[in-house]
Design an enzyme around this catalytic site. Structure first.
Site, mmCIF file in Angstrom:
data_model
loop_
_atom_site.group_PDB
_atom_site.id
_atom_site.type_symbol
_atom_site.label_atom_id
_atom_site.label_comp_id
_atom_site.label_asym_id
_atom_site.label_seq_id
_atom_site.Cartn_x
_atom_site.Cartn_y
_atom_site.Cartn_z
ATOM 1 N N GLU A 278 9.468 0.736 -7.407
ATOM 2 C CA GLU A 278 10.615 -0.098 -7.762
ATOM 3 C C GLU A 278 11.892 0.403 -7.082
ATOM 4 O OE1 GLU A 278 10.456 -2.902 -9.383
ATOM 5 O OE2 GLU A 278 8.322 -2.704 -9.774
ATOM 6 N N ASP A 359 5.762 -0.007 -1.299
ATOM 7 C CA ASP A 359 4.616 0.891 -1.469
ATOM 8 C C ASP A 359 4.727 2.099 -0.536
ATOM 9 O OD1 ASP A 359 3.343 -0.391 -3.506
ATOM 10 O OD2 ASP A 359 1.818 -1.370 -2.264
HETATM 11 ZN ZN LIG Z 1 7.185 -4.514 -6.011
#
Ligand SMILES: [Zn+2]
Length: 412
Positions: A278, A359
């Site tokens: 996040e 990611d």
């Molecule tokens: Zn995400």
């Protein structure tokens, strides 16, 4: 029949046919892969969980297809069927021409659309989610939510609509530019007041208590150079067992919100990895980029609306005999999505690219193994299918399918 009518019908048909075809492909693909867990997940996901995800996704998609057909019927009834013209005549009997009449027309239509959607959202909650054990809502909470949402929509929407219609009618040829400024200001205000005023209407927020987890998270925030005002836990379990985490607010008032369901399911290291993902969205300015993009698109659309609202064929082609600013606004919101639907794959692609970027940011700041195990747990808990139809996924999915995402992480 007018050229514009034909054009509109062609777009509506093409859109609906595409949606039905993609949904049908998706269901067929999931069913074909139902009896075997993809080998890379065989150790983490049982056949029973895999079948559950397949059945859940199939049911949701099938219900989506019914909604597509129903939505087409509603659009046709409102336009060519004369529904909007009827609503115009109804509100004309109550108000003199002007902003108030326009607001009444928008409000009546919004109320009708909300009522039409009610059985659908009831079935989504008490039919589908309930059957798969995700629903935690009671009918009383569903009713309270619906009333609160309607009150909130009226409290925010009526002044906004009045303001917009006034600008459209009174501020001359450049109205679309002023309307755009109002629209941006409205969005920024909502974003600013959402965490403190709006979200607490629906959920309880409490500071994160667990001292060990808190320390870990604060260390991670510091490492990534992120300043937040609070770490909050939200009682997501009141409504659903699906888990999530998100950021809200902007500037120094940013908050990080964890669903209690997420904290219950993931270990501290996994929570840290999800948080790092996040944080990646923030650090890579995804939220900011998306907002710029939305503001750019809304300016273009307001300009387009300014051109269309003076054309008599725009109204007549959709079987409306009484042009007005409110009617132009309504027709615009009905017609434009029929044409922009085919751009959906581009939006999805853009969003999936951001997910991959977040990611890889997470992979640099937290443990890859923990992020993978958190993702597997989340996919499993949410019963997301591991075997989506590739074309359906390319068209709609804002997040890459689990196998692709995990394969990339393993190579990171
Ligand atoms: Zn995400």
């Amino acid at each position: 029949m007018q050229t514009f009518t034909l054009f509109f019908l062609a777009a509506l048909t093409l859109g609906a046919a595409t949606k039905l075809w993609l949904g049908w492909r998706h269901i067929a693909h999931i069913r074909r892969h139902r009896d075997r867990v993809p080998p890379e997940f065989a150790t983490d996901i049982s056949l029973a969980a895999h079948c559950k995800a397949a059945d859940y996704s199939t049911l949701k998609t099938r219900f989506g297809l019914i909604s597509v057909l129903f939505e087409c019927a509603v659009i046709l009834a409102l336009t060519l069927g004369g529904g909007l013209q009827f609503l115009h005549e109804l509100t004309s009997a109550w108000f003199e021409p002007g902003v108030m009449r326009g607001v009444a027309l928008l409000a009546v239509l919004a109320a009708i659309m909300t009522l039409i959607d009610l059985p659908f959202s009831w079935y989504r909650t008490f039919g589908i989610e309930q059957r798969f054990g995700f629903n935690k809502m009671t009918p009383a909470l569903f009713a309270a939510d619906t009333l609160k949402q309607a009150a909130l929509a009226a409290a925010l929407g009526i002044p906004l609509a009045a303001c917009m219609l006034w600008v459209m009618e009174r501020s001359g040829a450049w109205w679309w530019l002023y309307a755009w400024l109002i629209w941006m200001a409205f969005n920024l205000v909502i974003l600013a007041v959402y965490p403190t005023w709006i979200a607490p209407l629906f959920n309880k927020f409490s500071p994160l208590e667990d001292p060990q987890l808190k320390e870990r998270i604060e260390r991670m925030l510091e490492k990534c150079g992120f300043k937040a005002q609070g770490l909050m836990v939200m009682d997501g379990s009141r409504r659903s067992s699906h888990g999530n985490a998100y950021f809200t607010g902007f500037g120094k008032a940013k908050r990080i919100v964890f669903f209690d369901t997420l904290l219950a399911r993931l270990g501290p290291a996994e929570i840290e990895a999800v948080l790092a993902h996040e944080l990646g969205h923030f650090k890579l300015r995804h939220v900011f980029k998306r907002m710029l993009w939305l503001f750019g698109v809304s300016l273009a659309f307001l300009w387009l609306l300014a051109q269309l609202m003076n054309q008599s064929w725009f109204y007549a082609g959709l079987n409306v005999q009484s042009p007005s600013t409110a009617m132009a606004l309504i027709l615009f919101f009905i017609v434009v999505p029929q044409f922009t639907f085919l751009l959906q794959p581009l939006t999805s692609l853009y969003s999936r690219r951001h997910e991959f970027e977040a990611d890889s940011y997470a992979a640099q700041h937290a443990s890859v193994a923990d992020l993978i195990s958190a993702l597997v747990k989340l996919y499993k808990d949410n019963a997301s299918t591991l075997t989506p139809d590739p074309l359906h996924s390319a068209f709609y999915d804002s997040h890459p399918p689990a196998p692709l995402r995990i394969a990339r992480l393993k190579n990171a």
